[in-house]
Design a protein around this motif. Structure first.
Motif, short mmCIF file in Angstrom:
data_model
loop_
_atom_site.label_atom_id
_atom_site.label_comp_id
_atom_site.label_asym_id
_atom_site.label_seq_id
_atom_site.Cartn_x
_atom_site.Cartn_y
_atom_site.Cartn_z
N GLU A 5 0.85 -1.21 0.00
CA GLU A 5 0.00 0.00 0.00
C GLU A 5 0.88 1.25 0.00
N GLU A 40 -4.72 4.80 -1.36
CA GLU A 40 -3.69 3.84 -0.94
C GLU A 40 -3.27 4.11 0.51
N HIS A 92 -5.83 2.78 2.73
CA HIS A 92 -5.67 1.32 2.85
C HIS A 92 -4.53 1.00 3.82
N GLU A 144 -9.25 -0.97 -5.99
CA GLU A 144 -8.12 -1.48 -6.77
C GLU A 144 -8.52 -1.69 -8.24
#
Ligand SMILES: [Fe+2]
Ligand SMILES: [Fe+2]
Length: 267
Positions: A52, A136, A139, A218
């Protein structure tokens, strides 16, 4: 062991169709059997956390190299710094430890990048990559907190051969290099999506639900990278995409030295 309700397992199949149509191969069964072994969960989560961060760093690198000026490049580095600090100390920093190191400033606000001039693809790169970085890093925080909840410490991990195995084939020219990096970005995002889905039936329910929640973003990231590559290269992009997909297939299907999120099966 099937831990997930069937409705959840069926809920994301529509997202996977374009991913499977794009990639040249599915994850080998052998890799799934190996990764599903609970003893590898700490390693996989550690590797996932790094992935990530690397996804955000790679997008930041594209912005700094191909779109923004020095002042805006600095803003990107400042944005990434607290996340990098969290993993590069060799262990997960708790929130208070991080606050001490960064003077209480977590710097997690999305920077406003200015691009007064530039080609249309550069504006598109800024719009799409800033959003991608934001997702990201979110995440990253989510993986981080799952590791904390499960008392999972960072495992010592080396980088896998996967990204490097593709990056060594990028062209040396300015635009050719950019297009190839964008194609590689698309492939990594698509493979991540495919792997999250492959792992879901084998994970503890909380982590499995988290992985399902990652699939949508994603899948969009894969489309973002591909759209940018097409915008910069034009019609010629298809041939390059096929070249990199063939390289990727080899990396995914051939025996690997160490099990990683993007590795081949270990012998
Ligand atoms: Fe991600
Ligand atoms: Fe992503």
């Amino acid at each position: 062991m099937l831990l997930m309700p069937n409705e959840l397992l069926h809920s994301y199949q529509d997202l996977l169709a374009p991913i499977h149509a794009f990639l040249h191969c599915k994850t080998p069964k052998r890799w799934i059997e190996q990764a599903a072994n609970p003893k590898y969960l700490p390693l996989l989560l550690t590797d996932h956390l790094h992935c990530e961060l690397k996804a955000a760093q790679s997008a930041g690198l594209l912005l700094r190299r191909y779109a923004v000026d020095k002042e805006n490049a600095e803003k990107i580095l400042t944005w990434l710094e607290p996340y990098e600090t969290r993993v590069y100390r060799g262990h997960l920093l708790a929130a208070d430890e991080l606050a001490t190191l960064t003077g209480g400033n977590k710097n997690n606000a999305v920077p406003r990048l200015r691009l007064p001039q530039g080609e249309p693809w550069q504006h598109e790169l800024v719009d799409r990559m800033v959003l991608l970085m934001k997702e990201e890093l979110h995440h990253f925080d989510q993986v981080f907190s799952i590791m904390e909840q499960h008392n999972i410490a960072l495992q010592p991990t080396s980088a896998s051969r996967y990204a490097a195995g593709m990056l060594r084939h990028i062209r040396g020219s300015e635009k050719g290099g950019l297009v190839d990096k964008l194609i590689i970005g698309a492939i990594i995002e698509a493979r991540s999506c495919e792997r999250f889905a492959a792992l879901v039936p084998h994970l503890p329910e909380q982590i499995a639900r988290f992985y399902v929640s990652l699939l949508r973003s994603e899948a969009r990231h894969f489309e973002d990278y591909l759209a940018l590559a097409k915008m910069v290269e034009g019609a010629g992009v298809a041939e390059r995409v096929q070249k990199f997909l063939a390289i990727e297939q080899k990396l995914i299907e051939s025996p690997d030295k160490a099990l990683r999120f993007h590795s081949g099966p270990v012998q």
